[in-house]
Design a protein around this motif. Structure first.
Motif: not given
Length: 318
Positions: A7-12, A36-38, A64-67, A97-105
């Protein structure tokens, strides 16, 4: 695979070649979509590898939290398997957590392992060490020839200068008895129904940005950074020392050539890597591409994401 797992928002997911403008776009998207950024850059996982990887400093991350940043020491080996497990956990925790994962790399295999079903093939330290020893003894061209003898298709897709992938392909063929391609990911609907965004620029303009970035690295203490990392075990590591720029500076510190030549080799190596990134990502028809030089890039991509209803699990592009 399920597009709504957990569940939760679609990642970008923001991908593309080095220096195309991915990091800045990811920050904008995280601000606009409560994200939050991954990280999906293999070398940004390493503590202390900052200047040479263009890693954002903590005060540049806009709170912004970065992982998956600074999770490895330079003497540790970065593996796709470790990243896959850790990044999947990060994305699912962010969604929960109901937040949007933003994967970047721009690390191609990290991207593929995260968005696609990929049961990574086994590894064996003894077998790997044997091929590594052979590589050190006979060089990449000869090892590439040996790969061609047992797996011509793999040899056709791996550069004869890419020692690490040659060794990995040989290891997989020996351990599984199957061609290296048999271990590649199954391409289908992206995991979590992720929205895949590509950022690129015309080759000539991207080359200019790479050249400017390389010059800035060397002007801003890159050689000192590498020297400090050598004291922390960089030379003992299997993956960190092979990063573009770091390998060239180590060679210059060892007296193989001067720093100016290291800078030039770093530029050339980065440009060559960009060609590989572009070839890899452009083969994926699921990625929607945008011009990194567009002054309205953040607004344009944000509107595209809103149209795709990223805040709704399993939403689709209108």
């Amino acid at each position: 695979m399920s597009g709504t797992a957990g569940g939760g928002p679609r990642p970008i997911v923001v991908v593309g070649p080095t220096a195309s403008g991915k990091s800045d776009l990811a920050l904008h998207l995280a601000q606009r979509f409560d994200g939050e950024i991954v990280n999906a850059d293999a070398m940004q996982q390493y503590r202390g590898m900052d200047i040479g990887t263009a890693k954002l400093a903590p005060d540049e991350r806009r709170g912004i939290a970065h992982h998956q940043l600074d999770v490895l020491d330079v003497d540790e080996t970065a593996t796709v398997a470790r990243y896959q497990a850790a990044a999947i956990d990060d994305v699912e925790s962010i969604r929960a957590r109901g937040r949007t994962p933003i994967v970047v790399g721009g690390s191609m295999m990290y991207y593929q392992a995260l968005v696609d079903e990929w049961s990574l093939p086994p590894t064996d330290p003894t077998v790997r060490a044997r091929f590594e020893e052979q590589l050190a003894r006979v060089g990449t061209v000869e090892m590439h020839r040996r790969l061609g003898a047992v797996d011509p298709d793999a040899a056709a897709t791996i550069l004869d200068s890419d020692g690490r992938r040659i060794v990995r392909a040989l290891e997989v063929v020996e351990l599984t008895g199957e061609p290296f391609a048999a271990s590649q990911p199954t391409i289908g609907d992206p995991r979590w129904d992720a929205l895949l965004i590509g950022v690129d620029r015309p080759t000539e303009l991207l080359d200019e940005r790479i050249e400017a970035r390389t010059a800035a690295m060397f002007a801003n203490g890159f050689v000192d950074e590498v020297a400090g990392l050598l004291e922390r075990g960089l030379r003992e590591g299997q993956t960190a020392i092979r990063a573009i720029g770091y390998a060239q500076v180590v060679a210059s510190l060892d007296g193989e050539y001067d720093v100016e030549h290291a800078r030039e080799l770093t530029f050339v190596g980065t440009r060559r890597y960009v060609r590989r990134q572009r070839s890899w990502f452009r083969r994926d028809p699921r990625i929607r591409w945008f011009d990194g030089g567009d002054e309205a890039l953040a607004d344009t991509v944000s509107e595209y994401c809103r149209a795709a209803r990223i805040d709704q699990p399993g939403g689709s592009v209108d």
